[in-house]
Design a protein around this motif. Sequence first.
Motif, PDB file in Angstrom:
ATOM      1  N   ASP A 103       0.847  -1.194   0.000  1.00 57.81           N
ATOM      2  CA  ASP A 103       0.000   0.000   0.000  1.00 57.81           C
ATOM      3  C   ASP A 103       0.885   1.248   0.000  1.00 57.81           C
ATOM      4  O   ASP A 103       1.947   1.266   0.637  1.00 57.81           O
ATOM      5  CB  ASP A 103      -0.896   0.029   1.245  1.00 57.81           C
ATOM      6  CG  ASP A 103      -1.928  -1.095   1.257  1.00 57.81           C
ATOM      7  OD1 ASP A 103      -2.033  -1.814   0.240  1.00 57.81           O
ATOM      8  OD2 ASP A 103      -2.600  -1.251   2.290  1.00 57.81           O
ATOM      9  N   THR A 149       0.798   5.878  -0.301  1.00 59.59           N
ATOM     10  CA  THR A 149       0.000   7.091  -0.153  1.00 59.59           C
ATOM     11  C   THR A 149       0.432   8.102  -1.200  1.00 59.59           C
ATOM     12  O   THR A 149       1.619   8.404  -1.333  1.00 59.59           O
ATOM     13  CB  THR A 149       0.163   7.700   1.249  1.00 59.59           C
ATOM     14  OG1 THR A 149      -0.243   6.740   2.234  1.00 59.59           O
ATOM     15  CG2 THR A 149      -0.683   8.957   1.390  1.00 59.59           C
ATOM     16  N   TYR A 167      -4.001  10.160  -0.336  1.00 68.14           N
ATOM     17  CA  TYR A 167      -4.887   9.014  -0.554  1.00 68.14           C
ATOM     18  C   TYR A 167      -4.099   7.712  -0.436  1.00 68.14           C
ATOM     19  O   TYR A 167      -2.992   7.589  -0.980  1.00 68.14           O
ATOM     20  CB  TYR A 167      -5.532   9.079  -1.939  1.00 68.14           C
ATOM     21  CG  TYR A 167      -6.439  10.262  -2.145  1.00 68.14           C
ATOM     22  CD1 TYR A 167      -7.771  10.216  -1.741  1.00 68.14           C
ATOM     23  CD2 TYR A 167      -5.959  11.427  -2.733  1.00 68.14           C
ATOM     24  CE1 TYR A 167      -8.609  11.306  -1.927  1.00 68.14           C
ATOM     25  CE2 TYR A 167      -6.783  12.527  -2.926  1.00 68.14           C
ATOM     26  CZ  TYR A 167      -8.108  12.459  -2.514  1.00 68.14           C
ATOM     27  OH  TYR A 167      -8.942  13.546  -2.697  1.00 68.14           O
ATOM     28  N   VAL A 168      -4.681   6.740   0.236  1.00 69.82           N
ATOM     29  CA  VAL A 168      -4.055   5.421   0.344  1.00 69.82           C
ATOM     30  C   VAL A 168      -4.418   4.613  -0.904  1.00 69.82           C
ATOM     31  O   VAL A 168      -5.601   4.426  -1.212  1.00 69.82           O
ATOM     32  CB  VAL A 168      -4.510   4.685   1.611  1.00 69.82           C
ATOM     33  CG1 VAL A 168      -3.924   3.274   1.638  1.00 69.82           C
ATOM     34  CG2 VAL A 168      -4.096   5.452   2.866  1.00 69.82           C
TER      35      VAL A 168
END
Length: 460
Positions: A345, A347, A351-352
């Motif tokens: 994941d 950023t 926003y992730v």
Amino acid sequence: MLTFVVAVTFVMGLIGAVIYFRYYSFDPLFSGGNIPDIGKAGNMHAFLVNLHASYGPIASFWWGPKLAVSIASPELFRQQQNVFDRPSELFVAFQPLLGENSIMYANGANGKKRRNLYAKAFSHRAVGYYMETFSEVASELVSSLQALPNDEHISIQQFCLALVLKGITRSSYGNYFKNHEACLAFRRNFDICWGELEYSLGHGAPEEGSARDKAFKEARGQLLSTFDAIIKKRRVDPPPPERQLFIDILLENDLPESQIMDDCITYAIGGFHPSGFFLVWALYYIVTHQDVQEKLHQEIQSVLGEDKDVDSSHIAQLVYLRQVLDETLRITALAPWAGRFHDTDITLAGYVIPKHTPVIQALGVVSQDENQWTNPEKFNPDRFSPENSKHRDKFAFQPFGFAGKRTCPGYRFAYAEVSVALALLCQTFKFNIVKEQVVEPVYGLVAFPKEDIWVTLEKR
């Protein structure tokens, strides 16, 4: 070789998903989400332009059932500069032509190893060796054009694509392609394969055993047979180490035969259409901007004089020529976007982004963004002068990609090949546009003119 663009990162690779969206729209699984919006926009580049105009520098959309994210700012590009892996599903529709062992589908350690290995064939030093071939091919074209009357209507697509095909095949695969018939046969089989891919955009994949399927497979088989003949010849008569071509690097490293054949096709394709249309668009813009053409001619004359051979020292002095080429790449968005994904994941802009989400780098949106460029729709090579370029963010102009050291491996090759061709053509001729033409770009596998562009020439 936009060249290559090969592999823009390899130009063709950057745009390949256009096929994916339309090809798979025939499958109910991939007919939802924003697929209809992409079709309505006409192409992926136009869709991304509209998307970012509405939602800003980062936006998401649904690629069938899968979430994708698009970014369009130098700041966000900078955060992606070390990402190597790209979503193989973007290029799945190429697999019947490129083969499953193509570098197009190689990520991780395997992809990096192959990129580093092949890069030797397109290094600064290697491109220096190719200059003689580029000059030879361009001189052949000049001689052919000199035999034509001044009022002859000439399609610049026809001679640009023929020139580039000779350049990529001779410099990457050797003297086999000095044989005119061999070159024509390669082009004929290539056109059948490429035409099938283009046709599939609107009609879906051919049925197994159909006439289309048989024609495609036969033409691809002929391409493979050509490379097989080249390989046998190079193995019997290898070149000296300092003059190795792309094909020689493949052969000396004991690679699997299937990988050699698939990458031969991949790099040939990556070095043909992108570079060919790079030259087409450059000629179009200087023909429609006679002040640019005259300024370019004066520079070429001051650097070359009566010399009919162009070498690396000449290219370094042709500063305005490089500005013309850069502005051509910027305004045409020849390779409008790239794609990458992360294993974790991340950023972006707060926003992730979940791991394995395709992240589209909207290169063409940024290259035509009025926040980055004054009057972006105007062709103006002076915007790339040393003075005007001094304070520009380097990520505002990345025509060959930038992320994860997966920049087009043939970008030096592309600039050199097109520079030599343009220098010798503009040294010898003044080009004039045939009036009453409407020239429209089409963003298919590469950005190309919808119709042939016709010119006349005057011998200087």
